[in-house]
Design a protein around this motif. Sequence first.
Motif, mmCIF file in Angstrom:
data_model
loop_
_atom_site.group_PDB
_atom_site.id
_atom_site.type_symbol
_atom_site.label_atom_id
_atom_site.label_comp_id
_atom_site.label_asym_id
_atom_site.label_seq_id
_atom_site.Cartn_x
_atom_site.Cartn_y
_atom_site.Cartn_z
ATOM 1 N N LEU A 43 0.984 -1.337 0.066
ATOM 2 C CA LEU A 43 -0.014 -0.096 -0.321
ATOM 3 C C LEU A 43 0.917 1.357 -0.102
ATOM 4 C CD1 LEU A 43 -2.744 -1.173 2.551
ATOM 5 C CD2 LEU A 43 -2.984 -0.999 0.232
ATOM 6 N N TYR A 44 2.007 1.099 0.741
ATOM 7 C CA TYR A 44 2.717 2.341 0.824
ATOM 8 C C TYR A 44 3.620 2.648 -0.479
ATOM 9 C CZ TYR A 44 7.345 5.000 1.225
ATOM 10 O OH TYR A 44 8.296 6.103 0.781
ATOM 11 N N LEU A 45 3.811 1.582 -1.375
ATOM 12 C CA LEU A 45 4.526 1.836 -2.683
ATOM 13 C C LEU A 45 3.702 2.473 -3.540
ATOM 14 C CD1 LEU A 45 6.905 -1.609 -2.912
ATOM 15 C CD2 LEU A 45 7.470 1.001 -2.472
ATOM 16 N N LEU A 46 2.314 1.925 -3.546
ATOM 17 C CA LEU A 46 1.329 2.666 -4.452
ATOM 18 C C LEU A 46 0.866 3.936 -4.039
ATOM 19 C CD1 LEU A 46 -1.111 -0.335 -4.770
ATOM 20 C CD2 LEU A 46 0.287 0.228 -6.317
ATOM 21 N N PHE A 47 0.858 4.272 -2.728
ATOM 22 C CA PHE A 47 0.494 5.611 -2.176
ATOM 23 C C PHE A 47 1.532 6.595 -2.808
ATOM 24 C CE2 PHE A 47 2.395 8.225 1.023
ATOM 25 C CZ PHE A 47 1.446 9.056 1.220
ATOM 26 N N ALA A 48 2.771 6.223 -2.503
ATOM 27 C CA ALA A 48 4.049 7.150 -2.645
ATOM 28 C C ALA A 48 4.185 7.653 -4.221
ATOM 29 C CB ALA A 48 5.372 6.576 -2.201
ATOM 30 N N ILE A 49 4.071 6.428 -4.775
ATOM 31 C CA ILE A 49 4.359 6.737 -6.367
ATOM 32 C C ILE A 49 3.075 7.384 -6.968
ATOM 33 C CG2 ILE A 49 3.321 4.596 -7.282
ATOM 34 C CD1 ILE A 49 6.369 6.341 -8.557
ATOM 35 N N GLY A 50 1.888 7.109 -6.325
ATOM 36 C CA GLY A 50 0.774 8.152 -6.723
ATOM 37 C C GLY A 50 0.481 9.456 -6.459
ATOM 38 N N PHE A 51 1.268 9.575 -5.193
ATOM 39 C CA PHE A 51 1.231 10.826 -4.800
ATOM 40 C C PHE A 51 2.283 11.651 -5.470
ATOM 41 C CE2 PHE A 51 2.439 14.214 -1.768
ATOM 42 C CZ PHE A 51 1.312 14.803 -1.203
ATOM 43 N N LYS A 52 3.279 11.023 -5.551
ATOM 44 C CA LYS A 52 4.413 11.837 -6.302
ATOM 45 C C LYS A 52 4.088 12.181 -7.700
ATOM 46 C CE LYS A 52 7.717 9.204 -5.256
ATOM 47 N NZ LYS A 52 9.017 8.418 -4.970
ATOM 48 N N GLY A 53 3.551 11.383 -8.093
ATOM 49 C CA GLY A 53 2.921 11.471 -9.709
ATOM 50 C C GLY A 53 1.866 12.713 -9.711
ATOM 51 N N GLY A 54 0.967 12.673 -8.713
ATOM 52 C CA GLY A 54 0.112 13.625 -8.744
ATOM 53 C C GLY A 54 0.689 15.074 -8.403
ATOM 54 N N GLN A 55 1.738 15.252 -7.566
ATOM 55 C CA GLN A 55 2.639 16.614 -7.595
ATOM 56 C C GLN A 55 3.148 16.765 -8.787
ATOM 57 O OE1 GLN A 55 3.785 18.494 -4.470
ATOM 58 N NE2 GLN A 55 1.306 17.925 -4.583
ATOM 59 N N GLU A 56 3.669 15.884 -9.557
ATOM 60 C CA GLU A 56 4.251 16.181 -10.817
ATOM 61 C C GLU A 56 3.223 16.569 -11.841
ATOM 62 O OE1 GLU A 56 7.417 16.276 -11.885
ATOM 63 O OE2 GLU A 56 8.063 16.085 -9.789
ATOM 64 N N LEU A 57 2.121 15.839 -11.903
ATOM 65 C CA LEU A 57 1.021 16.182 -12.732
ATOM 66 C C LEU A 57 0.452 17.717 -12.513
ATOM 67 C CD1 LEU A 57 -0.825 15.013 -15.062
ATOM 68 C CD2 LEU A 57 -2.247 14.185 -13.399
ATOM 69 N N SER A 58 0.435 18.249 -11.289
ATOM 70 C CA SER A 58 0.082 19.281 -11.150
ATOM 71 C C SER A 58 0.703 20.598 -11.662
ATOM 72 C CB SER A 58 -0.082 19.708 -9.523
ATOM 73 O OG SER A 58 1.277 19.773 -8.926
ATOM 74 N N HIS A 59 2.064 20.171 -12.172
ATOM 75 C CA HIS A 59 3.033 21.211 -12.733
ATOM 76 C C HIS A 59 2.818 20.971 -14.251
ATOM 77 C CE1 HIS A 59 5.163 20.428 -8.978
ATOM 78 N NE2 HIS A 59 4.615 21.557 -8.838
ATOM 79 N N GLU A 60 1.898 19.961 -14.930
ATOM 80 C CA GLU A 60 1.852 19.791 -16.171
ATOM 81 C C GLU A 60 0.720 20.792 -16.902
ATOM 82 O OE1 GLU A 60 3.956 18.166 -18.217
ATOM 83 O OE2 GLU A 60 5.079 16.791 -16.753
ATOM 84 N N THR A 61 0.570 20.924 -18.056
ATOM 85 C CA THR A 61 -0.519 21.532 -18.628
ATOM 86 C C THR A 61 -1.208 20.619 -19.611
ATOM 87 O OG1 THR A 61 0.359 23.692 -18.563
ATOM 88 C CG2 THR A 61 -1.252 23.087 -20.334
ATOM 89 N N ILE A 62 -2.246 19.998 -19.291
ATOM 90 C CA ILE A 62 -2.901 19.092 -20.284
ATOM 91 C C ILE A 62 -2.954 19.363 -21.718
ATOM 92 C CG2 ILE A 62 -4.838 17.405 -20.622
ATOM 93 C CD1 ILE A 62 -3.466 17.039 -17.972
#
Length: 320
Positions: A43-62
């Motif tokens: 659960l931790y691995l899924l949580f960490a990679i998802g959260f970090k990905g969301g942070q990176e995604l917030s800096h992207e323009t779709i």
Amino acid sequence: MDFNLLLENLTNPALLYFILGIVAVCLKSDLEIPQNSSKFISLYLLFAIGFKGGQELSHETINSEILMAMFFGISIAIIIPLYTFFILKRKLNIYDAGAIAASYGSISAVTFVTAVSYLESQQLELHGYMVAIMALMESPAIIVGLVLISIFNKEQSNKINKAEIIRHSFTNGSVLLIIGSLIIGYLTSAKDAQGIAPFTNDLFKGFLAIFLLDMGITSGKKLKSFFSNGWFPMAFAFVIPLINGSAFAWLSGFITTDTSNRFIFAILAASASYIAVPAAMKITVPKANPGLFLPMALAITFPVNITIGMPLYFFIVQNC
């Protein structure tokens, strides 16, 4: 291919802990990771990679490139189970063929996580939207695999409830957690994210090593029964990931020129699910043999990808 990269990957602590787990079983050691701890680490691995990905995604323009990448990822998850099913059913029953095809069309979150570490070792960064693509690729392969079983299944009493398939593929715990963490990471401010950075970043590689130790122990326990199924499953589990990874490493060049993205597409195409798909099959296709498709994904495909596969796919995306 740069054989220094291959050697470097072979001495990666995460891989060595995976091998240690298999060795422990062969030596009949009592080494084991408690079940509750193993589940927490997953659960931790899924949580960490998802959260970090969301942070990176917030800096992207779709934009159109990102949307095209999402479409490409979903296409991979549909194409692979379609073609592998017809190869598998020549040697295996319909239930096992569908389950294995779904596993190889879906993705391994842990292989993805290991690939992210590999990118970091090459001084490259993961783009956040690739986490979203990974999550999107879980469900289509499960649905395709189970629908194929339903189409070719001649036993009317064993027909599959397609509505239940679709519901379960989206509510599966691993899919829900990584999508949820991605959304939460996207919505969280950089200041608030910094507050939990020691947990999401600093502890990550240590937890990954312990998880792979547990995966090695699990694989080792299933190897004996797996080998009793003959040469075909072993050959498939070794060759097909390398074909898929290499093919989509090359094809991804028509979608993006970014090395990181192309490498991740190759890994997603090459990996096989041993969490989401087995959970779905246990509920919907109890006749499928987990002693076959689990060791294929975990004991053969996973180590092949993190030893031979990653340097090979990285070489292809850099040179093709």
